[in-house]
Write a protein that holds these residues in place. Structure first.
Motif, PDB file in Angstrom:
ATOM      1  N   LEU A  86      27.465  32.096 -21.619  1.00  0.00           N
ATOM      2  CA  LEU A  86      26.291  31.831 -22.423  1.00  0.00           C
ATOM      3  C   LEU A  86      26.956  31.697 -23.928  1.00  0.00           C
ATOM      4  CD1 LEU A  86      23.894  34.469 -21.497  1.00  0.00           C
ATOM      5  CD2 LEU A  86      23.870  32.158 -20.723  1.00  0.00           C
ATOM      6  N   SER A  87      26.458  30.666 -24.446  1.00  0.00           N
ATOM      7  CA  SER A  87      26.957  30.155 -25.745  1.00  0.00           C
ATOM      8  C   SER A  87      26.029  31.178 -26.722  1.00  0.00           C
ATOM      9  CB  SER A  87      26.344  28.604 -26.124  1.00  0.00           C
ATOM     10  OG  SER A  87      24.959  28.566 -26.244  1.00  0.00           O
ATOM     11  N   ALA A  88      26.921  31.022 -28.009  1.00  0.00           N
ATOM     12  CA  ALA A  88      26.217  31.773 -29.219  1.00  0.00           C
ATOM     13  C   ALA A  88      24.896  31.290 -29.431  1.00  0.00           C
ATOM     14  CB  ALA A  88      26.965  31.890 -30.319  1.00  0.00           C
ATOM     15  N   ARG A  89      24.539  29.876 -29.369  1.00  0.00           N
ATOM     16  CA  ARG A  89      23.237  29.361 -29.515  1.00  0.00           C
ATOM     17  C   ARG A  89      22.020  30.054 -28.633  1.00  0.00           C
ATOM     18  NH1 ARG A  89      21.097  25.423 -31.750  1.00  0.00           N
ATOM     19  NH2 ARG A  89      22.740  24.173 -32.589  1.00  0.00           N
ATOM     20  N   VAL A  90      22.555  30.199 -27.343  1.00  0.00           N
ATOM     21  CA  VAL A  90      21.730  31.012 -26.119  1.00  0.00           C
ATOM     22  C   VAL A  90      21.397  32.352 -26.648  1.00  0.00           C
ATOM     23  CG1 VAL A  90      21.411  31.546 -24.034  1.00  0.00           C
ATOM     24  CG2 VAL A  90      21.868  29.264 -24.347  1.00  0.00           C
ATOM     25  N   ASP A  91      22.497  33.125 -26.758  1.00  0.00           N
ATOM     26  CA  ASP A  91      22.614  34.657 -27.383  1.00  0.00           C
ATOM     27  C   ASP A  91      21.377  34.785 -28.371  1.00  0.00           C
ATOM     28  OD1 ASP A  91      23.491  37.270 -27.196  1.00  0.00           O
ATOM     29  OD2 ASP A  91      24.665  37.034 -28.875  1.00  0.00           O
ATOM     30  N   TYR A  92      21.783  33.877 -29.437  1.00  0.00           N
ATOM     31  CA  TYR A  92      20.911  34.223 -30.617  1.00  0.00           C
ATOM     32  C   TYR A  92      19.440  33.916 -30.282  1.00  0.00           C
ATOM     33  CZ  TYR A  92      25.025  34.385 -33.678  1.00  0.00           C
ATOM     34  OH  TYR A  92      26.234  34.775 -34.304  1.00  0.00           O
ATOM     35  N   ALA A  93      19.129  32.729 -29.563  1.00  0.00           N
ATOM     36  CA  ALA A  93      17.688  32.261 -29.231  1.00  0.00           C
ATOM     37  C   ALA A  93      17.062  33.463 -28.286  1.00  0.00           C
ATOM     38  CB  ALA A  93      17.954  31.118 -28.322  1.00  0.00           C
ATOM     39  N   LEU A  94      17.826  34.242 -27.278  1.00  0.00           N
ATOM     40  CA  LEU A  94      17.224  35.045 -26.716  1.00  0.00           C
ATOM     41  C   LEU A  94      17.001  36.340 -27.442  1.00  0.00           C
ATOM     42  CD1 LEU A  94      19.423  34.599 -23.186  1.00  0.00           C
ATOM     43  CD2 LEU A  94      16.977  34.145 -23.624  1.00  0.00           C
ATOM     44  N   ARG A  95      17.987  36.772 -28.430  1.00  0.00           N
ATOM     45  CA  ARG A  95      17.722  37.914 -29.192  1.00  0.00           C
ATOM     46  C   ARG A  95      16.537  37.722 -30.137  1.00  0.00           C
ATOM     47  NH1 ARG A  95      23.593  38.247 -31.256  1.00  0.00           N
ATOM     48  NH2 ARG A  95      22.640  39.791 -33.026  1.00  0.00           N
ATOM     49  N   ALA A  96      16.403  36.450 -30.728  1.00  0.00           N
ATOM     50  CA  ALA A  96      15.232  36.175 -31.601  1.00  0.00           C
ATOM     51  C   ALA A  96      14.136  36.284 -30.834  1.00  0.00           C
ATOM     52  CB  ALA A  96      15.531  34.778 -32.404  1.00  0.00           C
ATOM     53  N   ALA A  97      14.195  35.730 -29.617  1.00  0.00           N
ATOM     54  CA  ALA A  97      12.727  35.607 -28.685  1.00  0.00           C
ATOM     55  C   ALA A  97      12.462  36.967 -28.647  1.00  0.00           C
ATOM     56  CB  ALA A  97      12.859  34.574 -27.650  1.00  0.00           C
ATOM     57  N   ALA A  98      13.267  37.841 -27.943  1.00  0.00           N
ATOM     58  CA  ALA A  98      13.005  39.415 -27.957  1.00  0.00           C
ATOM     59  C   ALA A  98      12.306  39.924 -29.004  1.00  0.00           C
ATOM     60  CB  ALA A  98      13.970  40.013 -27.374  1.00  0.00           C
ATOM     61  N   GLU A  99      12.917  39.676 -30.380  1.00  0.00           N
ATOM     62  CA  GLU A  99      12.279  40.338 -31.529  1.00  0.00           C
ATOM     63  C   GLU A  99      11.020  39.912 -31.688  1.00  0.00           C
ATOM     64  OE1 GLU A  99      13.041  42.358 -34.003  1.00  0.00           O
ATOM     65  OE2 GLU A  99      15.240  42.794 -33.224  1.00  0.00           O
ATOM     66  N   LEU A 100      10.592  38.446 -31.521  1.00  0.00           N
ATOM     67  CA  LEU A 100       9.352  37.925 -31.597  1.00  0.00           C
ATOM     68  C   LEU A 100       8.250  38.463 -30.613  1.00  0.00           C
ATOM     69  CD1 LEU A 100       9.976  33.949 -32.522  1.00  0.00           C
ATOM     70  CD2 LEU A 100       9.329  35.903 -34.001  1.00  0.00           C
ATOM     71  N   ALA A 101       9.013  38.644 -29.358  1.00  0.00           N
ATOM     72  CA  ALA A 101       8.165  39.263 -28.275  1.00  0.00           C
ATOM     73  C   ALA A 101       7.474  40.545 -28.862  1.00  0.00           C
ATOM     74  CB  ALA A 101       8.731  39.277 -27.280  1.00  0.00           C
ATOM     75  N   ALA A 102       8.689  41.288 -29.510  1.00  0.00           N
ATOM     76  CA  ALA A 102       8.354  42.784 -29.651  1.00  0.00           C
ATOM     77  C   ALA A 102       7.378  42.986 -31.042  1.00  0.00           C
ATOM     78  CB  ALA A 102       9.633  43.622 -30.183  1.00  0.00           C
ATOM     79  N   ALA A 103       7.618  42.101 -32.007  1.00  0.00           N
ATOM     80  CA  ALA A 103       6.665  41.842 -33.182  1.00  0.00           C
ATOM     81  C   ALA A 103       5.084  41.413 -32.689  1.00  0.00           C
ATOM     82  CB  ALA A 103       7.235  40.616 -34.048  1.00  0.00           C
ATOM     83  N   GLY A 104       4.681  41.087 -31.670  1.00  0.00           N
ATOM     84  CA  GLY A 104       3.553  40.780 -31.336  1.00  0.00           C
ATOM     85  C   GLY A 104       3.046  39.518 -32.038  1.00  0.00           C
TER      86      GLY A 104
END
Length: 149
Positions: free
Chosen positions: A3-21
């Motif tokens: 997994l590229s850094a781009r994918v890792d960052y995208a997944l982590r940011a998306a998880a943050e947005l999911a948690a933010a509601g």
């Protein structure tokens, strides 16, 4: 699987947005929470916006929100948005790569690998990641000591 850094960052940011509601989260907040470079993250979020996964909201209360429910967005959706197809061989889809002789059956191996990746990455949603409530099958696979080697 790499997994590229781009994918890792995208997944982590998306998880943050999911948690933010429902409330918007700025690039700066996402970058700080996950220790990511903000400019790089901004480019990733633009790709995710083009793919219809996030929406940008302008203004003093602006930021990014998920464009759909976190339960409707799989990890595979995010990966495809920022990195293209799940599995490729030298930049080609496995069904477009041909081999001859003793290596001919490698194509089937690459297609099976993609199918396995897909079965996991399409099953797991951002909601499950953000809440820590991963599907039982995923938790069982990860609990196998051999998976950690």
């Amino acid at each position: 699987m790499r997994l590229s850094a781009r994918v890792d960052y995208a997944l982590r940011a998306a998880a943050e947005l999911a948690a933010a509601g429902a409330g918007p989260t700025t690039v700066g907040e996402l970058a700080k929470e996950q220790d990511m470079p903000p400019k790089y993250l901004e480019n990733i979020l633009l790709q995710m916006r083009r793919a219809g996964l996030v929406r940008g909201q302008r203004g003093p209360e602006g930021g990014y929100v998920l464009a759909r429910s976190a339960a409707e967005i799989s990890l595979a959706d995010v990966i495809r948005a920022v990195d293209g197809p799940l599995a490729n061989v030298r930049g080609e889809r496995p069904e477009h790569v041909g081999y001859r002789g003793p290596a001919e059956s490698l194509q089937q191996v690459w297609i099976a690998l993609r199918a396995t990746e897909r079965s996991i990455l399409e099953e797991v949603t951002l909601e499950q990641v953000a809440s820590g409530a991963l599907p039982e099958r995923i938790r069982l696979l990860a609990s196998d000591p051999a998976a950690w080697d």
